[in-house]
Design a protein around this motif. Structure first.
Motif, PDB file in Angstrom:
ATOM      1  N   LEU A 147       0.844  -1.191   0.000  1.00 57.65           N
ATOM      2  CA  LEU A 147       0.000   0.000   0.000  1.00 57.65           C
ATOM      3  C   LEU A 147       0.878   1.240   0.000  1.00 57.65           C
ATOM      4  N   ARG A 148       0.479   2.219  -0.827  1.00 58.23           N
ATOM      5  CA  ARG A 148       1.188   3.502  -0.842  1.00 58.23           C
ATOM      6  C   ARG A 148       0.166   4.611  -0.648  1.00 58.23           C
ATOM      7  N   PRO A 180      10.987   7.498  -3.972  1.00 60.13           N
ATOM      8  CA  PRO A 180      10.533   8.132  -2.723  1.00 60.13           C
ATOM      9  C   PRO A 180       9.963   9.522  -2.935  1.00 60.13           C
ATOM     10  N   GLU A 181       8.912   9.826  -2.183  1.00 63.70           N
ATOM     11  CA  GLU A 181       8.291  11.143  -2.194  1.00 63.70           C
ATOM     12  C   GLU A 181       8.121  11.620  -0.762  1.00 63.70           C
ATOM     13  N   SER A 182       8.230  12.909  -0.553  1.00 65.51           N
ATOM     14  CA  SER A 182       8.131  13.472   0.789  1.00 65.51           C
ATOM     15  C   SER A 182       6.735  13.262   1.378  1.00 65.51           C
ATOM     16  N   GLY A 183       6.702  12.819   2.632  1.00 66.06           N
ATOM     17  CA  GLY A 183       5.434  12.663   3.346  1.00 66.06           C
ATOM     18  C   GLY A 183       4.627  11.445   2.971  1.00 66.06           C
ATOM     19  N   LYS A 202       4.090  -1.032   8.502  1.00 68.07           N
ATOM     20  CA  LYS A 202       4.495   0.242   7.911  1.00 68.07           C
ATOM     21  C   LYS A 202       6.009   0.328   7.790  1.00 68.07           C
ATOM     22  N   TRP A 203       6.446   0.844   6.645  1.00 65.09           N
ATOM     23  CA  TRP A 203       7.866   1.119   6.427  1.00 65.09           C
ATOM     24  C   TRP A 203       8.202   2.468   7.029  1.00 65.09           C
ATOM     25  N   ASP A 204       9.245   2.484   7.866  1.00 66.24           N
ATOM     26  CA  ASP A 204       9.690   3.717   8.509  1.00 66.24           C
ATOM     27  C   ASP A 204      10.904   4.252   7.758  1.00 66.24           C
ATOM     28  N   PRO A 205      10.728   5.277   6.925  1.00 70.48           N
ATOM     29  CA  PRO A 205      11.839   5.780   6.116  1.00 70.48           C
ATOM     30  C   PRO A 205      12.768   6.711   6.883  1.00 70.48           C
TER      31      PRO A 205
END
Length: 248
Positions: A147-148, A180-183, A202-205
């Motif tokens: 999911l994105r 990758p995109e901000s937020g 959830k992926w924690d970037p």
């Protein structure tokens, strides 16, 4: 969904000669429903790898596939008592054995251990790659999606098959290529029989895995340094307090 095909009895090599002839009668149990109401018992007669005759409990009779098989099937189908005895094997042999498998193996579930990590950082010309790994789960059927920002990701995904660990447990690894995109928020969703509902991870970037390892190693070194320094200071004070000062 097809549940299982069990080959639980094989009467093989009842006839062997110098020419290597072999006759066997494997017995099989087929079913689709969990309540076993559609259990089917099949008894095959195979000579030199040719299945020439077969009893099917659903049909309730013997079916011949060769000239010899058809002749024998006609003879056997006239014995109604023998046909009923064969048909009863679906209950006596198949259901009884399968219920045992369900109780000790097939009905058991083990939750997967799931980990989401970044395996490749973006370098301008290539996207980043995330990996969602599920370990030590049973049964093997599992579904992994991405999911994105709350929406299922379409494309850019590759996944391994469910791989057996050799100890009844399985593992699977799903990869996602993305820019990758901000937020943004990216999650790995796992569906498995051991879960009452799909579980989201959830992926924690904010921190990559290598960075986390470096910080953990650095923190361990700092703590060790403080402990050694304290021990040295205490030792020095004890040695100093035990000295006898001689006036000059």
């Amino acid at each position: 969904m097809f549940r299982l095909l069990i080959l639980f009895i094989v009467q093989s090599a009842v006839l062997n000669t110098a020419d290597g002839h072999v006759m066997s009668t494997p017995l099989r149990c087929n079913w689709n429903k969990d309540d076993l109401s559609d259990m089917e018992f099949i008894e095959s007669y195979i000579f030199n790898k040719i299945n020439y005759m077969e009893f099917n409990s659903t049909l309730g009779k013997v079916v011949g596939y060769t000239k010899l098989g058809i002749s024998n099937a006609d003879r056997l189908n006239k014995d109604t008592a023998a046909l009923q005895a064969r048909k009863a094997q679906a209950e006596a042999a198949c259901k009884n054995n399968v219920e045992g498998y369900y109780s000790v193996v097939l009905s058991k579930t083990v939750e997967p251990q799931v980990e989401v990590m970044q395996v490749k950082k973006p370098d301008g010309s290539h996207p980043a790659v995330l990996m969602c790994s599920a370990y030590s789960f049973y049964p093997p059927l599992i579904k992994v999606t991405w999911l994105r920002n709350g929406k299922e990701v379409k494309g850019g995904q590759t996944s391994t098959e469910e791989m057996a660990d050799g100890d009844w447990y399985y593992q699977i690894h799903s990869h996602l290529e993305y820019t990758p995109e901000s937020g943004e928020e990216i999650s790995c969703v796992v569906e498995h029989a051991s879960f009452k509902k799909p579980m989201s991870y959830k992926w924690d970037p904010s921190m990559s895995e290598p960075d986390k390892s470096k910080i953990a190693i650095g923190a361990s070194g700092l703590v060790l340094g403080v402990v050694l320094s304290a021990a040295g200071f205490i030792y020095y004070r004890k040695k100093s307090s035990g000295r006898i000062l001689v006036p000059t």
